[in-house]
Design a protein around this motif. Structure first.
Motif, PDB file in Angstrom:
ATOM      1  N   MET A   1      -0.236  -2.067   8.837  1.00 19.64           N
ATOM      2  CA  MET A   1       0.555  -2.393   7.646  1.00 19.64           C
ATOM      3  C   MET A   1      -0.117  -3.471   6.818  1.00 19.64           C
ATOM      4  SD  MET A   1       4.418  -2.362   9.053  1.00 19.64           S
ATOM      5  CE  MET A   1       5.173  -0.868   9.686  1.00 19.64           C
ATOM      6  N   GLY A   2      -1.146  -4.069   7.341  1.00 16.78           N
ATOM      7  CA  GLY A   2      -1.941  -4.986   6.537  1.00 16.78           C
ATOM      8  C   GLY A   2      -1.831  -6.458   6.901  1.00 16.78           C
ATOM      9  N   LEU A   3      -0.618  -6.916   7.122  1.00 16.43           N
ATOM     10  CA  LEU A   3      -0.473  -8.355   7.329  1.00 16.43           C
ATOM     11  C   LEU A   3      -0.663  -8.735   8.805  1.00 16.43           C
ATOM     12  CD1 LEU A   3       2.293 -10.267   5.390  1.00 16.43           C
ATOM     13  CD2 LEU A   3       0.048 -11.051   6.088  1.00 16.43           C
ATOM     14  N   CYS A   4      -1.859  -8.539   9.283  1.00 15.75           N
ATOM     15  CA  CYS A   4      -2.121  -8.632  10.718  1.00 15.75           C
ATOM     16  C   CYS A   4      -1.782 -10.011  11.304  1.00 15.75           C
ATOM     17  CB  CYS A   4      -3.571  -8.314  11.002  1.00 15.75           C
ATOM     18  SG  CYS A   4      -4.066  -6.766  10.257  1.00 15.75           S
TER      19      CYS A   4
ATOM     20  N   LYS B   1       0.446  -7.298  -5.422  1.00 16.22           N
ATOM     21  CA  LYS B   1      -0.835  -7.328  -6.125  1.00 16.22           C
ATOM     22  C   LYS B   1      -1.818  -6.266  -5.631  1.00 16.22           C
ATOM     23  CE  LYS B   1      -2.472 -10.570  -8.618  1.00 16.22           C
ATOM     24  NZ  LYS B   1      -2.797 -10.552 -10.020  1.00 16.22           N
ATOM     25  N   GLN B   2      -1.447  -5.592  -4.566  1.00 21.48           N
ATOM     26  CA  GLN B   2      -2.392  -4.618  -4.024  1.00 21.48           C
ATOM     27  C   GLN B   2      -2.257  -3.269  -4.724  1.00 21.48           C
ATOM     28  OE1 GLN B   2      -3.327  -4.315   0.117  1.00 21.48           O
ATOM     29  NE2 GLN B   2      -2.061  -6.081   0.628  1.00 21.48           N
ATOM     30  N   GLU B   3      -3.305  -2.468  -4.632  1.00 15.91           N
ATOM     31  CA  GLU B   3      -3.281  -1.117  -5.184  1.00 15.91           C
ATOM     32  C   GLU B   3      -3.744  -0.190  -4.071  1.00 15.91           C
ATOM     33  OE1 GLU B   3      -2.369  -0.241  -8.508  1.00 15.91           O
ATOM     34  OE2 GLU B   3      -2.317   1.685  -7.465  1.00 15.91           O
ATOM     35  N   LYS B   4      -2.790   0.512  -3.456  1.00 12.05           N
ATOM     36  CA  LYS B   4      -3.182   1.261  -2.272  1.00 12.05           C
ATOM     37  C   LYS B   4      -3.533   2.709  -2.587  1.00 12.05           C
ATOM     38  CE  LYS B   4      -1.383  -1.795   1.081  1.00 12.05           C
ATOM     39  NZ  LYS B   4      -1.069  -1.977   2.472  1.00 12.05           N
ATOM     40  N   VAL B   5      -4.776   3.032  -2.435  1.00 13.94           N
ATOM     41  CA  VAL B   5      -5.238   4.412  -2.580  1.00 13.94           C
ATOM     42  C   VAL B   5      -5.626   4.923  -1.200  1.00 13.94           C
ATOM     43  CG1 VAL B   5      -7.000   5.896  -3.594  1.00 13.94           C
ATOM     44  CG2 VAL B   5      -6.007   4.045  -4.951  1.00 13.94           C
ATOM     45  N   VAL B   6      -6.592   4.230  -0.625  1.00 10.52           N
ATOM     46  CA  VAL B   6      -7.064   4.643   0.700  1.00 10.52           C
ATOM     47  C   VAL B   6      -6.010   4.333   1.765  1.00 10.52           C
ATOM     48  CG1 VAL B   6      -8.747   4.051   2.471  1.00 10.52           C
ATOM     49  CG2 VAL B   6      -9.499   4.462   0.135  1.00 10.52           C
ATOM     50  N   LEU B   7      -5.334   3.212   1.597  1.00 13.24           N
ATOM     51  CA  LEU B   7      -4.374   2.799   2.627  1.00 13.24           C
ATOM     52  C   LEU B   7      -2.961   3.275   2.333  1.00 13.24           C
ATOM     53  CD1 LEU B   7      -5.547  -0.906   3.135  1.00 13.24           C
ATOM     54  CD2 LEU B   7      -6.099   1.061   4.545  1.00 13.24           C
ATOM     55  N   LYS B   8      -2.833   4.227   1.412  1.00 11.76           N
ATOM     56  CA  LYS B   8      -1.502   4.655   0.989  1.00 11.76           C
ATOM     57  C   LYS B   8      -0.632   5.092   2.164  1.00 11.76           C
ATOM     58  CE  LYS B   8       0.571   6.973  -2.949  1.00 11.76           C
ATOM     59  NZ  LYS B   8       1.300   5.739  -3.209  1.00 11.76           N
ATOM     60  N   ASN B   9      -1.208   5.847   3.044  1.00 12.18           N
ATOM     61  CA  ASN B   9      -0.429   6.383   4.167  1.00 12.18           C
ATOM     62  C   ASN B   9      -0.302   5.406   5.332  1.00 12.18           C
ATOM     63  OD1 ASN B   9       0.267   8.858   3.132  1.00 12.18           O
ATOM     64  ND2 ASN B   9      -1.587   9.877   3.890  1.00 12.18           N
ATOM     65  N   ALA B  10      -1.287   4.532   5.444  1.00 13.60           N
ATOM     66  CA  ALA B  10      -1.292   3.654   6.608  1.00 13.60           C
ATOM     67  C   ALA B  10      -0.053   2.774   6.572  1.00 13.60           C
ATOM     68  CB  ALA B  10      -2.549   2.790   6.610  1.00 13.60           C
ATOM     69  N   GLY B  11       0.675   2.744   7.647  1.00 17.15           N
ATOM     70  CA  GLY B  11       1.909   1.968   7.683  1.00 17.15           C
ATOM     71  C   GLY B  11       3.114   2.769   7.245  1.00 17.15           C
ATOM     72  N   HIS B  12       2.863   3.993   6.783  1.00 16.09           N
ATOM     73  CA  HIS B  12       3.977   4.825   6.322  1.00 16.09           C
ATOM     74  C   HIS B  12       4.129   6.114   7.110  1.00 16.09           C
ATOM     75  CE1 HIS B  12       5.176   2.596   2.679  1.00 16.09           C
ATOM     76  NE2 HIS B  12       3.941   2.122   2.763  1.00 16.09           N
ATOM     77  N   ILE B  13       3.062   6.565   7.731  1.00 19.75           N
ATOM     78  CA  ILE B  13       3.175   7.814   8.493  1.00 19.75           C
ATOM     79  C   ILE B  13       2.706   7.594   9.928  1.00 19.75           C
ATOM     80  CG2 ILE B  13       2.780   9.215   6.425  1.00 19.75           C
ATOM     81  CD1 ILE B  13      -0.018   9.862   7.650  1.00 19.75           C
ATOM     82  N   ASP B  14       3.099   8.523  10.749  1.00 16.60           N
ATOM     83  CA  ASP B  14       2.625   8.513  12.129  1.00 16.60           C
ATOM     84  C   ASP B  14       1.253   9.173  12.146  1.00 16.60           C
ATOM     85  OD1 ASP B  14       2.022   8.879  14.733  1.00 16.60           O
ATOM     86  OD2 ASP B  14       3.880   9.917  15.284  1.00 16.60           O
ATOM     87  N   PRO B  15       0.215   8.392  12.408  1.00 15.28           N
ATOM     88  CA  PRO B  15      -1.137   8.973  12.315  1.00 15.28           C
ATOM     89  C   PRO B  15      -1.388  10.062  13.351  1.00 15.28           C
ATOM     90  CG  PRO B  15      -1.214   6.749  13.251  1.00 15.28           C
ATOM     91  CD  PRO B  15       0.186   6.971  12.802  1.00 15.28           C
ATOM     92  N   GLU B  16      -0.531  10.129  14.339  1.00 13.25           N
ATOM     93  CA  GLU B  16      -0.761  11.131  15.378  1.00 13.25           C
ATOM     94  C   GLU B  16      -0.012  12.427  15.106  1.00 13.25           C
ATOM     95  OE1 GLU B  16      -0.646   9.642  19.350  1.00 13.25           O
ATOM     96  OE2 GLU B  16      -1.569   7.739  18.787  1.00 13.25           O
TER      97      GLU B  16
END
Lengths: 588, 159, 557
Positions: C72-75, C139-154
């Motif tokens: 989700m980004g905020l590690c 302030k972020q613009e998510k293109v590549v990370l659009k799905n990360a944190g939103h979908i189950d990658p598996e």
């Protein structure tokens, strides 16, 4: 052809030529420590940088392209090169005065050429111990500049895989797998690593002191023999042209060094042919373990024992010529000369590092009741002994070898070059099968530097298929074809195969001089031009020889009549033949 | 050696026909044994028809591979930039003094192996250590003896 | 007899998307739990089990779904949990432990399903709430990370439901390979691994080489820069996006097979990638005649083994071939002679993850982000002495100041910002006086740094620049392959000099020598590793030379 400009000089070369090679055609020497014509460039040393359109590139591996403009030597390039060389030198001991490679060292030469007169960089030299376990070649990691030539030769040219890289980065070391000592590795002692090393990091195991000790012990009768390839290479150490045949001067020098008798391995080459041709004729007619491989190259024998144990029976059982001469010197000759055989010491001067290992190969190397050959020195070591003894080799008067182990035919002398053993054997085999002499004594199809040379010889209707393998790294496809035929029960692709482990044969062996002629392009040591010139030296002697047939060597005939009986007979077998066993690639 | 129990042969057989598989096969052996031993390397080389020299060129080039058995617990101290800036060097020193070994070494009792690794990718948790796959974030030198005891206790229980 | 039509229908991406969306629609609430390496190591596995348990206890499994997501980004504030109740604002909880999770369930989720309020009202929960209005998010613009944190990658169907594999379909069914290359060229996408070479041009070069028997597309996932984990997060959070990008690339250049080369230090990324590839094969998205077209393709994974230099494409190729990862001189370029001598195109993870978006939304849309020469967005791993360290994505051209002080929330209290390091051990420093510099390949190069793969390390005034330079050089010296002398010996000698200076034993001439060796290394090293290894030293010397000279012995004796 591609046109380009190097330092504003117009150059026209074939496509795919490297910038470095292209520059040499217009007398521009770009320094390099790793590029060598026998291997692909590793691009390791970083010395050969040039500017192409302002960009710094390595000239050793960048191919020319149309319209390219290259600068090889501006101030910036010179400065960077100097710094790179200083870095390399910081990792290399200042041992030049005590180094066996001194005066014939590429690193030393480049250092002088670039005018390095001080080095402010702190010394960081490897403290790893030397590896002299083979007794044939010595690896000194402290002098290694990791140019990679030896590994490339050992793995990709010779297909031996004894040398390899260990670790990475600053502590990268060249050694056997997992730091295995070479004696416990697949090393066949061919010495091609020695021949290609630009520094003193890989050298021959020095036996000159032991030879001096033999000579100094006045109770000994120390005799010497020189291999065919020595005579056309030793001169390079004394300013002669490549390929100059200096047999007579070498005999003279050997006498001055104090050897009691000077014999010639060429004599034993003729003897080998008598045994080997008889063996072949017998095996060929009985179809017994055909194809038959030649066995005069100890590195090749070692290779079969390690990599192809299933083919041990295909090797001829003949010992190599210098081993035969040693056995004969300590029996027949000692008897004839009326000397105590235990006092006779045999020294072989060989173009080869593997011969140092061969003299202790197994118990059959002691067939005379003593060690058949006591010491082996290489061509290089002989040059050193001559120089150290203050002999003006260049102006020596030619002398003759001692009888009877000095007489030889043209067939004997070409033993030192790829295709030569096969040629010599066929001349005699033809006579044995047909009772007639061959009309034409040369077989062009098996001469030269091609990897595998095959031909079919018509012996009055009997077709004999032969192959000559030039360099042990080229043997795999041949072995594959043989073993495939064997497993399928089909006709073998060849009947008789000559293999010499070193590309070009013994003339380019691991023990040959590594010098640069004044008129010769770099690199040092060995390349195909040198191989061709040395080969020519031997072939010329054959053509000019009064007798070109081993079976017409009168001294050999007498040896059989007086002592050995018949070829392959009991006595001959005991003294002149050996046996083979499987050897592990690695010993723990 | 019995082929059935020969790890190098079994792994070699599995990967022999696939391309670009030497490193994969070595990973697999290390995955089972924790390291790649001489005999494993010999067996693998033979089965895959790769010169042993090549196998060791690879084994000694890549940091990941171990040639001898490490300790039961492998402690990896991250020395990535974030961990460096947040003081993992002090944590590493503490591990060294507590265990009496240097990085790359194992304790004489065979319990611990200490190594430094380059960024485990948990920069947000810096400084980070990993012990047998378990990650410890926001490390301090004071935590070192606590972690070591935790593992010592675990090994005692096992025994 | 197998009915191919039936099977095609079953695996039709539009059907899968429809079904999945309908399924998601049924739930009243989604709980997204970060399940990337960072949060996993802070215990997110246990949190997910607890949430599941609470849902079962309360018979809520039909109303609430739990999604284990990628980063989700905020590690720095992990483990993170985001709760999305229909009709309410999303709430993000930070640094959650088991106790907090139970509280979230009992005091926010369960009551929240019934009442209408938007806010977290329970006092015990309030410290865990992280505002989604923070500049870090806005302030972020998510293109590549659009799905990360939103979908189950598996779960491949989630990817498909979010528009996955539509770009592939578009390429295969409506575009020629040449058109795909053109579109990527037009977009201005440049290699995200550090080099910054135009991706479209690379594809064009690769496409030009005829496919005799084989041609390869290779995804470079050997992210080795210490302090950077963009590629790992993408592979963990959205593996299908990279796979789809690779397949489109393969179609564009005529590749016959694809290879992922991933660091062995990233087991979770490898596991998720493996699962994703398996799902693709099952869904007939890999194999013969993909989506009923003539396009056939397969992908395999190969692991690295701990060698930073394998990020260099020729070294990477050697590594896949089962040899030492040493670079070789170019030309020949891999696009002509690569893996096993066959033409090969090597692209970075993030580069490939951009591809499907460009194809779907158009080159012009992509090119609308960024500067004149650097288009699109860039993912950065923002770490070091910064409040919100984590994974971010911003349009090219965003200033360093915006990234560090706004998105990152500045350096922690009591410290002062000194510099930002970009490009890791191959890069250099951006000193505080240049904070307004936009992120762009050319600008960074001008000041002696590089874009690199995306590590941004924030350095405060407590850091000593000589030690920092030594830290980076120590890394590259350790990672030098040892093949070429300038890098093998030069790096080591530089390190000795740096150490001497750092210990207060250095003299002016040592500093001079340091600079000379650095130059030789830059100019005469064979590959990027050696050529750039002196950068941190030269960069710190450029902006902080006094920190070096202050340590010199001269004049002090």
């Amino acid at each position: 052809m591609v046109k380009l400009k190097i330092d504003n000089i117009e150059v026209e070369v074939a496509p795919d030529t490297s910038i470095l090679d292209a520059a040499r055609t217009v007398q521009i020497n770009i320094p390099t420590l790793c590029k060598h014509p026998d291997v692909d460039p590793s691009a390791g040393c970083g010395m050969c940088i040039v500017k192409v359109g302002g960009r710094i590139m390595r000239s050793c591996c960048t191919p020319v392209s149309e319209g390219m403009e290259v600068i090889t030597n501006d101030e910036e390039l010179k400065e960077i090169r100097k710094m790179v060389l200083k870095l390399i030198l910081s990792n290399h001991p200042n041992d030049c005065l005590n180094c066996s490679r001194s005066n014939q060292c590429e690193l030393q030469d480049i250092t002088a050429e670039l005018g390095i007169d001080q080095n402010e960089i702190v010394k960081l030299v490897s403290q790893e111990p030397k590896d002299d376990t083979t007794g044939a070649i010595v690896l000194d990691p402290s002098k290694c500049i990791v140019c990679g030539r030896c590994v490339n030769i050992c793995q990709n040219v010779q297909n031996v895989w004894a040398l390899s890289y260990l670790r990475r980065g600053f502590v990268t070391k060249i050694t056997g797998a997992n730091d295995t000592k070479l004696a416990n590795s697949p090393c066949i002692k061919c010495g091609q690593c020695v021949a290609h090393c630009p520094t003193g990091a890989i050298t021959d195991y020095d036996n000159t002191r032991r030879v001096s000790a033999l000579l100094n012990n006045k109770k000994n009768i120390t005799v010497v023999q020189i291999a065919p390839a020595v005579r056309v290479a030793l001169g390079e150490e004394f300013g002669f042209d490549f390929g100059s045949n200096l047999t007579g001067k070498i005999y003279a020098a050997l006498r001055r060094l104090g050897f009691a008798k000077v014999f010639d391995t060429n004599f034993a080459a003729d003897l080998t042919i008598i045994e080997e041709a008889s063996e072949f004729v017998e095996r060929f007619t009985k179809n017994d373990n055909i194809p038959m491989f030649t066995s005069c190259c100890p590195a090749w024998v070692d290779y079969v024992e390690k990599y192809y144990p299933e083919n041990l029976a295909n090797l001829s059982s003949c010992k190599s010529p210098h081993q035969m001469l040693g056995a004969i010197a300590k029996t027949y000759w000692a008897e004839k000369a009326g000397v105590d055989a235990s006092k006779v010491k045999v020294v072989s001067v060989m173009p080869c590092t593997a011969k140092k290992w061969e003299i202790g190969r197994d118990e059959t190397m002691n067939s005379s009741g003593y060690k058949d050959v006591d010491e082996v020195i290489t061509t290089r070591e002989l040059a050193k002994m001559i120089k150290a003894a203050g002999i003006d080799f260049k102006h020596l008067k030619e002398e003759e070898a001692d009888s009877p182990l000095g007489e030889y035919s043209g067939a004997g002398t070409i033993f030192g070059v790829t295709g030569g053993v096969m040629t010599a054997a066929l001349r005699t085999a033809y006579f044995y099968i047909t009772g007639e002499e061959l009309g034409k004594l040369n077989f062009e199809a098996i001469e030269g530097l091609k990897a595998v040379k095959a031909a079919e010889i018509d012996i009055k209707g009997t077709k004999v298929r032969i192959a000559v393998v030039n360099g042990v790294g080229n043997v795999a496809p041949v072995m594959e074809a043989i073993n495939k035929a064997k497993s399928e029960g089909s006709e073998p692709p060849y009947h008789f195969i000559e293999v010499m482990a070193c590309p070009g044969g013994c003339i380019a062996g691991g023990g040959q001089p590594r010098v640069m002629g004044a008129t010769f392009d770099k690199p040092w040591g060995i390349n195909n031009e040198i191989r061709k010139l040395r080969s020519k030296g031997l072939y010329n002697e054959d053509v000019e020889a009064q007798n070109r047939l081993s079976h017409k060597n009168e001294s050999i005939k007498k040896l059989y009549a007086d002592y050995l009986g018949k070829a392959g007979g009991e006595k001959a077998h005991h003294l002149l033949h050996t046996k083979y066993r499987e050897r592990d690639l690695y010993k723990k | 050696m019995d082929r059935e129990t020969c790890l190098g042969c079994q792994t070699g057989d599995k990967w022999r026909k696939k391309r670009g598989s030497l490193i994969m096969a070595l990973h697999e052996i290390q995955g089972v044994k924790g390291y790649v031993g001489w005999q494993d390397a010999m067996d693998l080389a033979k089965t895959m028809n790769v010169p042993l020299a090549r196998v060791y060129e690879v084994l000694t080039f890549y940091n990941f591979f171990k040639l001898v058995t490490p300790g039961k617990a492998v402690i990896s101290v991250c020395t990535g930039t974030a961990c460096f800036l947040k003081g993992n060097d002090k944590v590493l020193e503490k591990f060294k003094s507590e265990l009496g070994i240097k990085e790359g070494e194992s304790t004489p009792d065979g319990l611990f192996h200490l190594q430094v690794v380059r960024c485990v990718g948990c920069c947000g948790l810096a400084p980070v250590c990993v012990v047998n796959g378990k990650t410890y974030g926001r490390m301090t030198p004071e935590q070192v003896p606590v972690i070591l005891n935790e593992w010592r206790e675990a090994f005692k229980k096992e025994a | 007899m197998v009915d191919m039509e039936e099977i095609r229908k079953k695996f039709d991406i539009h059907n899968i998307a429809k079904n999945k969306l309908a399924e998601i629609e049924k739930y009243k609430c989604s709980i997204y739990c970060c399940h990337s390496t960072g949060c996993k190591s802070s215990g997110s596995d246990d949190l997910i089990s607890l949430i599941q348990k609470v849902l079962e206890e309360n018979n809520l499994t039909d109303d609430v779904r739990v999604v284990a997501t990628g980063c989700m980004g905020l590690c720095a504030h992990g483990p993170l949990i985001r709760v999305e109740i229909k009709g309410k604002k999303d709430i993000l909880f930070k640094r959650v432990d088991l106790e907090a999770t139970r509280a979230i369930m009992e005091k926010y989720v369960i009551p929240g399903l019934k009442n209408d309020g938007d806010m977290v009202t329970d006092e015990t929960l309030k410290p865990y709430v992280l505002s989604l209005d923070l500049p870090f998010f806005t302030k972020q613009e998510k293109v590549v990370l659009k799905n990360a944190g939103h979908i189950d990658p598996e779960d491949i169907s989630e990817y498909i439901a979010h528009g996955g594999y539509l770009a592939l379909e578009k390429a295969l069914k409506t575009m020629t390979p040449g058109q795909v290359v053109e579109e990527i060229k037009k977009s201005g996408l440049r290699g995200r691994g550090g080099g910054g070479f135009s991706t479209g041009m690379k594809w064009e070069l690769a496409a030009k080489v005829p496919t005799v028997d084989e041609k390869f597309i290779i995804c470079n996932g050997d992210e080795g820069d210490p302090g950077a984990y963009m590629d790992r997060s993408i592979l963990e959070g959205d593996p299908h996006a990279v796979i789809e990008g690779m397949m489109i690339a393969a179609y564009a250049i005529g590749a016959t097979a694809g290879w992922f080369y991933v660091r062995a230090e990233y087991p979770l990324a490898v596991e998720r990638l493996q699962k994703a590839l398996q799902d693709c094969r099952r869904h007939l998205l890999l194999g013969k005649n993909i989506m009923g077209t003539d396009f056939s393709f397969n992908i395999d994974i190969r692991l690295g083994a701990g060698a930073f230099v394998c990020g260099e494409e020729t070294a990477l190729i050697h590594s896949i071939e089962g040899a030492r990862g040493t670079p070789r001189p170019r030309p020949p370029y891999p696009t002509n002679k690569g893996l096993w001598g066959k033409p090969s195109c090597v692209n970075n993870v993030e580069t490939l993850a951009n591809v499907s978006k460009i194809l779907l939304k158009g080159a012009d849309w992509f090119a609308s982000f960024g500067t004149a020469t650097s288009k699109g967005t860039k993912v950065f791993a923002l770490t070091g002495q910064v409040e919100h360290s984590g994974l971010i994505e911003v349009p090219m051209g965003t200033t360093i100041n915006e990234i560090v002080n706004e998105i990152g929330g500045g350096v922690p209290e009591g410290k002062t910002l000194k510099a930002v390091q970009s490009g890791g051990p191959s890069g250099g420093l951006i000193p505080v006086q240049l904070m307004d510099m936009p992120v762009c390949y050319e600008e960074l190069k001008k000041i002696g740094s590089i874009m690199g793969s995306g590590g941004l390390i924030v350095i405060d005034d407590s850091s000593d620049m000589v030690s920092l330079a030594k830290f980076y050089l120590d890394f590259t010296v350790d990672e030098s392959c040892g093949k070429c002398a300038p890098c093998r010996i030069g790096g080591r000698q530089m390190l000795l000099l740096l150490d001497k200076i750092n210990r207060g034993r250095g003299k002016k001439k040592d500093l001079e020598l340091l600079k000379q060796i650095a130059k030789a290394m830059q100019k005469a090293s064979l590959c990027g590793l050696g050529q750039t290894a002196p950068n941190p030293v030269l960069s710190t010397l450029r902006f902080y030379e006094e920190e070096y000279t202050n340590k010199l012995l001269d004049g002090k004796e």
